[in-house]
Design a protein around this motif. Structure first.
Motif, PDB file in Angstrom:
ATOM      1  N   PRO A 201     -11.443   9.850  56.269  1.00 12.22           N
ATOM      2  CA  PRO A 201     -11.492   8.597  57.027  1.00 12.22           C
ATOM      3  C   PRO A 201     -12.863   7.935  56.982  1.00 12.22           C
ATOM      4  O   PRO A 201     -13.903   8.590  56.981  1.00 12.22           O
ATOM      5  CB  PRO A 201     -11.153   9.044  58.453  1.00 12.22           C
ATOM      6  CG  PRO A 201     -11.637  10.461  58.516  1.00 12.22           C
ATOM      7  CD  PRO A 201     -11.376  11.033  57.148  1.00 12.22           C
ATOM      8  N   MET A 202     -12.858   6.604  56.959  1.00 11.81           N
ATOM      9  CA  MET A 202     -14.068   5.818  57.178  1.00 11.81           C
ATOM     10  C   MET A 202     -14.377   5.872  58.668  1.00 11.81           C
ATOM     11  O   MET A 202     -13.589   5.379  59.475  1.00 11.81           O
ATOM     12  CB  MET A 202     -13.850   4.373  56.735  1.00 11.81           C
ATOM     13  CG  MET A 202     -13.480   4.206  55.269  1.00 11.81           C
ATOM     14  SD  MET A 202     -12.905   2.527  54.868  1.00 11.81           S
ATOM     15  CE  MET A 202     -14.436   1.605  54.952  1.00 11.81           C
ATOM     16  N   VAL A 203     -15.511   6.454  59.029  1.00  7.09           N
ATOM     17  CA  VAL A 203     -15.837   6.677  60.434  1.00  7.09           C
ATOM     18  C   VAL A 203     -17.114   5.963  60.838  1.00  7.09           C
ATOM     19  O   VAL A 203     -17.154   5.255  61.839  1.00  7.09           O
ATOM     20  CB  VAL A 203     -15.936   8.189  60.722  1.00  7.09           C
ATOM     21  CG1 VAL A 203     -16.570   8.464  62.078  1.00  7.09           C
ATOM     22  CG2 VAL A 203     -14.540   8.817  60.651  1.00  7.09           C
ATOM     23  N   ASP A 204     -18.185   6.165  60.080  1.00  4.51           N
ATOM     24  CA  ASP A 204     -19.458   5.523  60.395  1.00  4.51           C
ATOM     25  C   ASP A 204     -20.045   5.020  59.076  1.00  4.51           C
ATOM     26  O   ASP A 204     -20.579   5.799  58.283  1.00  4.51           O
ATOM     27  CB  ASP A 204     -20.413   6.507  61.073  1.00  4.51           C
ATOM     28  CG  ASP A 204     -21.650   5.828  61.648  1.00  4.51           C
ATOM     29  OD1 ASP A 204     -22.166   4.896  60.996  1.00  4.51           O
ATOM     30  OD2 ASP A 204     -22.113   6.230  62.743  1.00  4.51           O
ATOM     31  N   GLY A 205     -19.950   3.712  58.852  1.00  2.01           N
ATOM     32  CA  GLY A 205     -20.334   3.127  57.578  1.00  2.01           C
ATOM     33  C   GLY A 205     -21.819   3.100  57.317  1.00  2.01           C
ATOM     34  O   GLY A 205     -22.234   2.794  56.201  1.00  2.01           O
TER      35      GLY A 205
END
Length: 635
Positions: A201-205
């Motif tokens: 998952p994309m969580v903190d870009g």
């Protein structure tokens, strides 16, 4: 009475042939040869398909495809919410069999009577509304009251009320951006949402997913931003930077901001957001999904999955797990790490680059853990009793179950004199130096670099690191061959003392499993392709200006040793006897990451050619500067 009043195009059981009409008119030579549509779901198809526009609470309608085998009743729903074209998710071949049309990950589900649902998130492809990249949760950054959490809630609410074949239980899954929408659905979840699998998952870009890693910008994010920003009008536009070496393309352009201006994307809204938010401001921290989830009790049983060599989003899943693992009274939570690239869990898992594994590892985890997990929570099947961590031990090729994560204990691997690495602290102190020149940055893969080449991109994290051997700006510390296996289970930590003659610097650290030169293949004594192979088991970067504060960068003091502490990716890896561990250190990884000017400027996106300067770097060892990589050594 039509039970599906919002159905835009009904592609269910066809009652008439594809082009049937009551009284077809005679054709002549000048009869127009364009038909209104062709319904590929013929009467002999083994499935039902419905294309619907599902209403959200603000009136926006989202394009949604519902498919199931004929005859399904009292079945669970499996949903994913995507920015990548829901229509195409069920158009993977020409067949009357549903199993041939859906992604490989879905085949066992539809064959077992699941109702599969694919949806375009708002504002992209066939859905209405406005697209916002990683739309923030309603709150300080998003005053609209509408987000991916509310859209997931409204979608699930509509599905359980309007799909008569459903048993009322819904699961959600997806990888990458879809991993982000999966996690967002678990914030203020609908009561019918019973299980979730968030993959890569994309969580903190900013911290470590997609856009930045510890402050260093991933320049390919500009291409992705343009593609996503044109998901309706221009259907995924690409920048016209030619087919040459991307290393040369980015180097010639200068800064990442200059590159954006050169190709006319500097005014694309999300590109502007990147350029205007180079530090870890509220713009980024307020969107961090691990922080959002930690502020709420986890009520949906969840699996968090990633690849050990995930080249895009290796930060998010472990970050969410760490944020939730000690939460009192939470729902089931399991971390899964497989020997895969980004989203590799949904494809074939026999190999990755030069590595081969014990069978199709991706199919194994889907069969043995993911489907039983959904079956239990959505169909009432026996509980698979998933442990806290399910990980694949690369190096010895076996799946392992663990009661916690990490399993390893912190064990320093010290850097020492003569560019050595060992488990005993050096008896004397000193330093190793090199010159880092932004005009000649270290490539992250052998040139020519083609960031659009899937084969190159998906395997760069396992590429043999001997391609940088001999570069004077890459320092390698080598350990001695091991006499017994070394099992690493967790995220190795960099703890390194470095000084620069400049006022800013990047630190790139690679943890490498070096195979012996006599590595056999096809019989004793044969020297196969893995002989001497330098396999990365962790690569990460840290931008020096953020040492004291991610939100408020400061210049480094020239000549002074600074302590860099940051994590490498989470791994389950066994370094075998006869192998040895190496630690490579450098100050650039280009063009994966933008170049650091090595002189402090307020915003590196806006750096001018005159800001870039060569600098001398020094790594200290022993004494007051005991540089090390802290290994998570398991019993």
């Amino acid at each position: 009475m039509n039970k599906h009043p919002l159905v835009a195009v009904s592609l269910g059981i066809a009652l008439l042939p594809a082009f049937a009409c009551a009284d077809p008119a005679p054709v002549t030579a000048m009869t127009p040869d364009i038909v209104e549509k062709y319904d590929a779901v013929l009467p002999d198809a083994d499935y039902v398909r419905r294309d619907v526009m599902v209403p959200m609470r603000d009136g926006t309608k989202l394009y949604t495809v519902i498919v199931m085998k004929k005859g399904v009743a009292k079945a669970p729903i499996l949903l994913w919410r995507s920015p990548y074209d829901a229509h195409g998710d069920v158009a993977r071949g020409r067949s009357l069999r549903l199993v041939d049309l859906v992604p490989a990950v879905d085949a066992p589900f539809v064959e077992d009577g699941y109702i599969r649902v694919y949806q375009d998130i708002r504002g992209i492809h066939r859905s209405e509304g406005q697209f916002v990249m990683n739309r923030p949760l309603a709150g300080p950054l998003n005053p609209t009251g509408i987000d991916e959490s509310t859209d997931a809630y409204d979608t699930i609410d509509w599905l359980v009320k309007n799909v008569p074949e459903s048993n009322g239980n819904v699961g959600i899954l997806g990888s990458s951006y879809l991993g982000f929408t999966t996690l967002m659905a678990e914030i203020n979840p609908h009561p019918a949402l019973k299980a979730a699998v968030a993959e890569s998952p994309m969580v903190d870009g900013w911290m470590g997913d997609d856009w930045f890693h510890n402050g260093a910008f991933r320049v390919s994010g500009l291409d992705y931003a343009l593609e996503m920003s044109t998901g309706k009008a221009d259907a995924g536009a690409v920048m016209p930077h030619g087919n040459g070496d991307d290393y040369a393309n980015y180097l010639a352009a200068g800064s990442a901001g200059a590159y954006a201006r050169k190709y006319g994307v500097d005014q694309v809204p999300f590109v502007r957001k990147l350029i205007e938010n180079p530090a870890y401001s509220e713009f980024w921290s307020g969107q961090a999904v691990d922080k959002l989830m930690a502020a709420r009790k986890l009520t949906v049983p969840t699996m968090l999955e990633l690849g050990e060599w995930d080249q895009e989003d290796n930060y998010g899943a472990p970050a969410v797990y760490a944020a939730l693992k000690d939460q009192p009274g939470r729902a089931q939570l399991t971390l899964v790490i497989g020997p895969w690239r980004h989203s590799g869990a949904n494809h074939y898992g026999y190999d990755l680059g030069a590595l081969t594994f014990a069978g199709d590892t991706a199919a194994q985890w889907r069969r043995d853990w993911m489907k039983p997990f959904f079956d239990h929570y959505l169909k009432g099947a026996p509980d698979p009793h998933a442990p806290a961590a399910i990980t694949y031990a690369s190096g010895i090729d076996r799946w392992e179950q663990s009661p916690r994560w990490p399993m390893g204990s912190a064990t320093p691997l010290y850097l020492g004199p003569d560019q050595s690495a060992g488990f005993a602290a050096p008896a004397k102190s000193g330093a190793v130096s090199w010159t880092s020149d932004p005009a000649n940055p270290v490539p992250f893969v052998p040139r020519p670099v083609h960031l659009g080449d899937r084969a190159q991109w998906t395997t760069w994290l396992v590429h043999d690191q001997r391609f940088v051997t001999g570069r004077p700006d890459v320092v390698t510390f080598s350990g001695k061959p091991l006499d017994r296996p070394l099992h690493l289970m967790g995220a190795p930590m960099v703890d390194m003392y470095m000084a620069t003659t400049g006022t800013d610097a990047d630190v790139v650290v690679k943890l490498i499993d070096v195979h012996p030169d006599d590595a056999p293949e096809d019989g004793p004594g044969a020297r196969g392709p893995m002989a001497g192979y330098e396999l990365p088991i962790g690569i990460e970067i840290f931008r020096g200006r953020y040492l004291k504060s991610f939100a408020h960068p400061e210049p480094l003091k020239p000549g002074m040793f600074n302590r860099f502490r940051f994590a490498l990716p989470s791994i389950d890896h066994v370094v075998l006897p006869g192998h040895h561990i190496a630690v490579q250190v450098q100050s650039s990884l280009f063009p994966l990451y933008d170049r650091n000017p090595q002189s402090f400027v307020p915003n590196i996106f806006l750096a001018k050619p005159g800001d870039y300067h060569a600098a001398t770097m020094r790594i200290g060892y022993g004494g007051a500067t005991p540089s090390a990589v802290i290994l998570p050594v398991a019993p």
